[in-house]
Motif scaffolding. Structure first.
Motif, PDB file in Angstrom:
ATOM      1  N   TRP A   1       0.871  -1.261  -0.042  1.00 54.22           N
ATOM      2  CA  TRP A   1       0.051  -0.142   0.079  1.00 54.22           C
ATOM      3  C   TRP A   1       0.775   1.256   0.199  1.00 54.22           C
ATOM      4  O   TRP A   1       0.653   2.097  -0.670  1.00 54.22           O
ATOM      5  N   LEU A   2       1.845   1.340   0.829  1.00 53.39           N
ATOM      6  CA  LEU A   2       2.943   2.427   0.917  1.00 53.39           C
ATOM      7  C   LEU A   2       3.363   2.614  -0.395  1.00 53.39           C
ATOM      8  O   LEU A   2       3.625   3.670  -0.910  1.00 53.39           O
ATOM      9  N   MET A   3       4.119   1.353  -1.021  1.00 45.97           N
ATOM     10  CA  MET A   3       4.532   1.671  -2.296  1.00 45.97           C
ATOM     11  C   MET A   3       3.708   2.086  -3.326  1.00 45.97           C
ATOM     12  O   MET A   3       4.413   2.923  -4.259  1.00 45.97           O
ATOM     13  N   SER A   4       2.566   1.768  -3.354  1.00 44.06           N
ATOM     14  CA  SER A   4       1.709   2.279  -4.547  1.00 44.06           C
ATOM     15  C   SER A   4       1.044   3.692  -4.077  1.00 44.06           C
ATOM     16  O   SER A   4       0.447   4.315  -5.000  1.00 44.06           O
ATOM     17  N   ASN A   5       1.207   4.172  -2.891  1.00 42.10           N
ATOM     18  CA  ASN A   5       0.502   5.462  -2.613  1.00 42.10           C
ATOM     19  C   ASN A   5       1.521   6.481  -2.062  1.00 42.10           C
ATOM     20  O   ASN A   5       1.159   7.819  -1.974  1.00 42.10           O
ATOM     21  N   ARG A   6       3.105   6.116  -2.277  1.00 40.29           N
ATOM     22  CA  ARG A   6       4.095   7.280  -2.020  1.00 40.29           C
ATOM     23  C   ARG A   6       4.807   7.558  -3.365  1.00 40.29           C
ATOM     24  O   ARG A   6       4.329   7.073  -4.466  1.00 40.29           O
TER      25      ARG A   6
ATOM     26  N   MET B   1      10.357 -18.617   6.608  1.00 44.63           N
ATOM     27  CA  MET B   1       9.525 -18.657   5.316  1.00 44.63           C
ATOM     28  C   MET B   1       8.846 -17.574   5.119  1.00 44.63           C
ATOM     29  O   MET B   1       8.506 -17.144   3.828  1.00 44.63           O
ATOM     30  N   THR B   2       8.214 -17.062   5.990  1.00 42.67           N
ATOM     31  CA  THR B   2       7.208 -15.931   5.777  1.00 42.67           C
ATOM     32  C   THR B   2       8.424 -14.737   5.260  1.00 42.67           C
ATOM     33  O   THR B   2       7.942 -14.027   4.184  1.00 42.67           O
ATOM     34  N   HIS B   3       9.372 -14.690   5.689  1.00 47.69           N
ATOM     35  CA  HIS B   3      10.430 -13.614   5.181  1.00 47.69           C
ATOM     36  C   HIS B   3      10.819 -13.956   3.885  1.00 47.69           C
ATOM     37  O   HIS B   3      10.918 -12.955   2.920  1.00 47.69           O
ATOM     38  N   ILE B   4      11.012 -15.125   3.586  1.00 49.80           N
ATOM     39  CA  ILE B   4      11.530 -15.428   2.314  1.00 49.80           C
ATOM     40  C   ILE B   4      10.351 -15.350   1.242  1.00 49.80           C
ATOM     41  O   ILE B   4      10.615 -14.864  -0.028  1.00 49.80           O
ATOM     42  N   LEU B   5       9.284 -16.004   1.465  1.00 48.32           N
ATOM     43  CA  LEU B   5       8.087 -15.620   0.549  1.00 48.32           C
ATOM     44  C   LEU B   5       7.408 -14.209   0.314  1.00 48.32           C
ATOM     45  O   LEU B   5       6.672 -14.144  -0.561  1.00 48.32           O
ATOM     46  N   LEU B   6       7.664 -13.310   1.318  1.00 43.59           N
ATOM     47  CA  LEU B   6       7.173 -12.023   1.529  1.00 43.59           C
ATOM     48  C   LEU B   6       7.283 -11.305   0.054  1.00 43.59           C
ATOM     49  O   LEU B   6       6.307 -10.704  -0.445  1.00 43.59           O
ATOM     50  N   PRO B   7       8.100 -11.303  -0.686  1.00 43.85           N
ATOM     51  CA  PRO B   7       8.376 -10.713  -2.089  1.00 43.85           C
ATOM     52  C   PRO B   7       7.137 -11.123  -3.017  1.00 43.85           C
ATOM     53  O   PRO B   7       6.651 -10.498  -3.717  1.00 43.85           O
ATOM     54  N   PHE B   8       6.954 -12.470  -2.935  1.00 43.53           N
ATOM     55  CA  PHE B   8       5.934 -13.069  -3.605  1.00 43.53           C
ATOM     56  C   PHE B   8       4.459 -12.662  -3.353  1.00 43.53           C
ATOM     57  O   PHE B   8       3.635 -12.701  -4.246  1.00 43.53           O
ATOM     58  N   MET B   9       4.519 -12.078  -2.267  1.00 43.34           N
ATOM     59  CA  MET B   9       2.865 -11.377  -1.776  1.00 43.34           C
ATOM     60  C   MET B   9       2.994  -9.919  -2.314  1.00 43.34           C
ATOM     61  O   MET B   9       1.868  -9.498  -2.712  1.00 43.34           O
ATOM     62  N   VAL B  10       4.063  -9.256  -2.135  1.00 46.59           N
ATOM     63  CA  VAL B  10       4.199  -7.904  -2.060  1.00 46.59           C
ATOM     64  C   VAL B  10       4.122  -7.428  -3.610  1.00 46.59           C
ATOM     65  O   VAL B  10       3.241  -6.849  -3.821  1.00 46.59           O
ATOM     66  N   LEU B  11       4.642  -8.395  -4.553  1.00 48.33           N
ATOM     67  CA  LEU B  11       4.728  -7.819  -6.049  1.00 48.33           C
ATOM     68  C   LEU B  11       3.479  -7.944  -6.244  1.00 48.33           C
ATOM     69  O   LEU B  11       3.000  -6.963  -7.255  1.00 48.33           O
ATOM     70  N   PRO B  12       2.633  -9.069  -6.475  1.00 47.33           N
ATOM     71  CA  PRO B  12       1.134  -9.026  -6.988  1.00 47.33           C
ATOM     72  C   PRO B  12       0.274  -7.866  -6.331  1.00 47.33           C
ATOM     73  O   PRO B  12      -0.423  -7.271  -7.054  1.00 47.33           O
ATOM     74  N   LEU B  13       0.433  -7.693  -5.187  1.00 48.67           N
ATOM     75  CA  LEU B  13      -0.203  -6.815  -4.456  1.00 48.67           C
ATOM     76  C   LEU B  13       0.062  -5.518  -4.900  1.00 48.67           C
ATOM     77  O   LEU B  13      -1.035  -4.426  -5.520  1.00 48.67           O
ATOM     78  N   TYR B  14       1.205  -5.118  -4.997  1.00 54.44           N
ATOM     79  CA  TYR B  14       1.707  -3.960  -5.644  1.00 54.44           C
ATOM     80  C   TYR B  14       1.243  -3.582  -6.947  1.00 54.44           C
ATOM     81  O   TYR B  14       0.737  -2.385  -7.449  1.00 54.44           O
TER      82      TYR B  14
ATOM     83  N   ARG C   1       9.900   8.242  -5.820  1.00 56.06           N
ATOM     84  CA  ARG C   1      11.220   7.890  -5.417  1.00 56.06           C
ATOM     85  C   ARG C   1      11.317   6.897  -4.349  1.00 56.06           C
ATOM     86  O   ARG C   1      12.002   5.989  -3.976  1.00 56.06           O
ATOM     87  N   GLU C   2      10.158   7.252  -3.077  1.00 61.00           N
ATOM     88  CA  GLU C   2      10.232   6.523  -1.948  1.00 61.00           C
ATOM     89  C   GLU C   2       9.665   5.212  -2.511  1.00 61.00           C
ATOM     90  O   GLU C   2       9.992   4.254  -1.938  1.00 61.00           O
ATOM     91  N   ALA C   3       8.824   5.019  -3.450  1.00 55.61           N
ATOM     92  CA  ALA C   3       8.363   3.680  -3.818  1.00 55.61           C
ATOM     93  C   ALA C   3       9.406   3.009  -4.079  1.00 55.61           C
ATOM     94  O   ALA C   3       9.584   1.533  -3.997  1.00 55.61           O
ATOM     95  N   ASN C   4      10.218   3.538  -5.103  1.00 53.30           N
ATOM     96  CA  ASN C   4      11.352   2.623  -5.692  1.00 53.30           C
ATOM     97  C   ASN C   4      12.433   2.272  -4.491  1.00 53.30           C
ATOM     98  O   ASN C   4      12.796   1.160  -4.424  1.00 53.30           O
TER      99      ASN C   4
END
Lengths: 366, 490
Positions: free
Chosen positions: B292-297, B363-376, B300-303
């Motif tokens: 949410w932060l990434m898509s609303n900032r 595993m949550t840590h390792i798989l987190l990007p797979f959640m963040v990217l589609p969400l973003y 520069r911040e999002a990157n």
């Protein structure tokens, strides 16, 4: 400023400034007051600050300086959802995961309105925009024009006293746009709501509005009813921006009574009405509407000044003729004449004499 | 033509996927039911058992043991009997050593008496030429199938050993096979003189009691359990691996539930599903606000946030998991800090790793990007005007989020969840390193069967079930949310 007869204004901008980065002002010293029930259009090129003004009014942007008042009450610190202002967005912003009915019921649900009353209001709002049969549809199943109507209905369904419209017709084709202009105007009059309408389409602004505020460079250049705006532009930006306009540049040679004699850079003397020139020797841009140019001496005064012109192009446009002339070094001097029975049709290369009434020719700022 | 060109363009990828993805999966599916080893190693024994001849009792009679002798002799020479023993040992422990022992003993069993009696009928039985001519004659081969099979097998293993069969003496076991064939031969009138004479003579032969001999090797050959196992697993295809994989077993009398202490896969499957769900849930809780932060900032911040999300992605999986080991172990960073802050005392150091907790955290840590990217990628497409419109209609920040923004972001949650869940359900390395015994997944068990116990059939069955579960979930998801609503990018 045109103030209202009935005491205070309904919407009021008081010395409002807005800057996004703290350096450049997007809106500079905006003063505006609107009476209740007025249809006011903010017109201007993109980047002129008109949308920013609308967003400040809606509460999505905060004014850097100055006060915005609604019905006499300062709203600078009131969050958007408490302002009770209806808004139609540029791309309608209808919620795609809800049906038409759900979209319309949304503001009513939030206001904790009972189910029966809600349904009644939604139904009435849909009928008002002639979309009664579409309540169960999904947004994606509607055409652009239909979405436009639903967006309008949604902005009105909770009976806001003020409705903002941010280029609501921008995405529609020309014919639909003209139809919707009429429709919006009719609804606004029927419901006696106050409307602030933002557009960059001057035809839209002229046909719909009670008054038009022409924006440029973060300021209101002129705030006037459409006819006044068109016929009596107060500066050369407004003259250029509204309607078609011929501009000749020159220097004021003589000011007498309420006329100014201007010597054009390309040679020749003309009679003008001084608008914002006050002394001899000042540079000016003279503005003449293409349909106010006369060809025969018979309609001008005996001592009126005329100019020689060469016909460069003659375009037959059906209802009107459009003639491009070279006048005093200006190759883009346009003359429009009505396609009447005895109207002369020019040939390219023809040398003619043109003139105009001094009251139609305005000497504006350079 | 157009199609052909398109096909040509994708053909390298197609070939790659076929070879490295589709084929192994097909092979795995096949292995999970394949059971040809019993039939191939003990062909005649299995044939007799399947035909039902001589099977009044669970432990078969003399005929089957005679066939078993021939089969076993060849298998022992080819050194295949231990493989079969290992295979059957999965079903009944002890069979492996039984086969190994018997393989050694059959070689030493004295069956010369058969050869002598045949040579007495006709000395030509002792010559390779006689046998070769029979082998070349298809009528004789049909009449003497086992003898010919034994003869050919004998030649094959000699050649495999680098010997020349034509210079060797025929082995005694071949005559046992010949005897069995001739005894079973009903009508020898069509056959040649030699066979006719031999067939007439065999009923009076002196024989070896193979059943007694085998029981002499190991008394287990007389045990019902061993024969039940062999007979249960004699068909070329079996559902036994799948039954094992769901804590059942296939027995001679039918299916039964495994004894309590042998049931592990049900628990493992449930644990895998449960932990994958928890990991998916954690990833949603942690990933949603970031996305949410990434898509609303501003860009520069999002990157910057995006880089921080992707950074772990660019690190080796092993390194990341090992880092968690350093963090979580009892002498690790977290425990040291807690002790230093006097929150826990030296004796009360928390057990954060080698259990479910450790697996879930890592595993949550390792798989987190797979959640963040589609969400973003979904959230980026939700215009700000929707929220603004909701607010202009009177919704508070929360209502605008919950009624408008959140429903529109659900496809992203769906895509992320499906990705994280499917990835975690088959995860191996991380649970292996930080899972201990209580935090391991079904995939760790599969790996164990692949590389340690070498029970590939069971591993394949477990893998197939896992695949089926994933496909089932995918199907359910498609019915509920719709795969079309899933947006992985753009």
């Amino acid at each position: 400023m045109v103030d209202t007869a009935e005491g205070h204004a309904f919407v009021e901008f008081d010395r409002v400034q807005k800057s996004y980065d703290g350096e450049t002002l997007v809106v500079k010293d905006l003063n505006l007051s609107m009476p209740k029930g007025e249809f006011l259009t903010m017109l201007g090129p993109s980047g002129s600050g008109k949308t920013t003004c609308l967003m400040m009014l809606a509460g999505f942007e905060t004014a850097t300086h100055g006060d915005i008042r609604l019905d006499g009450q300062g709203i600078n610190n009131i969050p958007p959802h408490k302002r009770g202002i209806g808004m139609v967005f540029q791309n309608y912003a209808l919620f795609p995961h809800m049906t038409v009915n759900e979209n319309l019921a949304f503001p009513l649900e939030i206001r904790k309105m009972g189910k029966a009353e809600r349904e009644e209001k939604v139904k009435r709002a849909l009928e008002m925009v002639q979309m009664g049969a579409f309540g169960a549809r999904r947004i994606a199943q509607l055409s652009g024009g239909q979405q436009q109507r639903i967006a309008l209905a949604r902005a009105l369904v909770f009976d806001p006293s003020l409705v903002l419209m941010d280029e609501p017709l921008g995405a529609l084709d020309k014919q639909l746009r003209e139809h919707m202009q009429f429709e919006i105007k009719r609804i606004a009059d029927d419901l006696d709501i106050t409307v602030v309408y933002v557009t960059h389409d001057q035809t839209e602004a002229l046909t719909m509005s009670d008054r038009v505020a022409v924006f440029d460079d973060g300021r209101i250049q002129q705030l006037a009813p459409p006819d006044q705006l068109y016929e009596e532009p107060e500066n050369s930006f407004v003259a250029q921006f509204i309607g078609e306009n011929n501009t000749l540049e020159g220097v004021v040679e003589e000011i007498r009574n309420d006329q100014a004699l201007v010597r054009l850079d390309g040679g020749g003397l003309i009679d003008t009405t001084p608008v914002n020139v006050s002394k001899v020797g000042e540079r000016t841009k003279v503005s003449i509407r293409p349909e106010r140019v006369e060809f025969g001496r018979d309609r001008l005064g005996e001592d009126a000044h005329t100019l020689n012109a060469e016909v460069l192009e003659f375009i037959y446009m059906g209802d009107i003729f459009r003639t491009r002339l070279r006048v005093a070094g200006n190759d883009d001097f346009i003359v429009k004449t009505r396609n009447a029975v005895n109207q002369v049709r020019f040939e390219p290369g023809q040398q003619i004499e043109i003139g105009w009434l001094a009251q139609d020719c305005r000497a504006l700022d350079a | 033509m157009q199609k052909l060109r398109a096909l040509l363009l994708i053909s390298p990828l197609l070939a790659f996927i076929l070879i490295t993805f589709i084929a192994p999966i097909a092979d795995m599916l096949f292995r999970s039911v394949e059971n040809k080893i019993v039939e191939e190693t003990l062909p005649h024994t299995v044939a007799l058992i399947d035909s039902g001849g001589d099977i009044e009792t669970v432990v078969p009679g003399e005929k089957v043991f005679s066939a078993l002798y021939v089969d076993m002799f060849v298998a022992a020479e080819k050194k295949e009997h231990t493989r079969l023993g290992t295979r059957l040992n999965y079903e009944e422990s002890g069979i492996s050593s039984l086969f190994r022992k018997s393989g050694r003993r059959v070689d030493r069993l004295d069956v010369e008496v058969y050869r002598e009696q045949f040579e007495n009928i006709d000395p030509s039985w002792g010559e390779i030429a006689t046998w070769q001519s029979l082998a070349d004659n298809s009528d004789a081969s049909d009449m003497l199938p086992r003898a010919m099979w034994a003869y050919n097998a004998w030649r094959d293993y000699l050649i495999a050993d680098g010997d020349n069969p034509d210079e060797e003496e025929l082995e005694d076991f071949i005559y046992v096979a010949l005897y069995d064939d001739l005894i079973a031969l009903e009508d020898a009138s069509e056959a040649g003189d030699l066979i006719q004479r031999s067939a007439n003579a065999v009923p009076d032969f002196e024989t070896v009691n193979f059943k007694e001999a085998f029981i002499g090797f190991d008394k287990d050959w007389g045990a019902e359990d061993v024969w039940k196992t062999i007979r249960t697993y004699s068909p070329p295809y079996t559902e036994g691996y799948f039954l094992n994989a769901i804590d059942l077993q296939k027995e001679f009398e039918g299916y039964s539930v495994r004894p309590e202490n042998e049931r592990i896969y049900g628990v493992l499957f449930m644990r895998t599903l449960f932990m994958s769900l928890v990991i998916t849930g954690c990833a949603i809780l942690l990933g949603y606000p970031i996305a949410w932060l990434m898509s609303n900032r501003p860009m520069r911040e999002a990157n910057l946030l995006m880089i921080m999300v992707l950074l772990p992605f660019w690190t080796s999986l092993l390194v990341r998991t090992s880092a968690w080991k350093v963090m979580l172990q009892q002498q690790g960073v977290i425990n040291d800090t807690l002790v230093w802050l006097n929150i826990v005392d030296e004796a009360g150091r928390l057990v954060l790793i080698n259990n479910q907790f450790g697996t879930i955290v890592a595993m949550t840590h390792i798989l987190l990007p797979f959640m963040v990217l589609p969400l973003y990628s979904v959230m980026r497409t939700i215009p700000e005007t929707y929220t603004r419109a909701a607010k202009s209609l009177g919704a508070t920040n929360w209502t605008a989020f919950w009624r408008v923004y959140f429903p529109l972001s659900v496809p992203g949650i769906g895509a992320g969840s499906i990705l994280v869940f499917i990835l975690s359900i088959g995860y191996y390395i991380t649970p292996e390193i930080v899972g201990g015994t209580t935090g391991t997944f079904i995939s760790n068990r599969i790996a164990y069967h692949i590389s340690s116990s070498l029970n590939w059939g069971l591993a394949a069955a477990l893998g197939t079930i896992l695949l089926a579960v994933v496909l089932l979930l995918y199907w359910v998801y498609d019915r509920i949310v719709g795969i079309d609503n899933v947006k992985l990018g753009g």
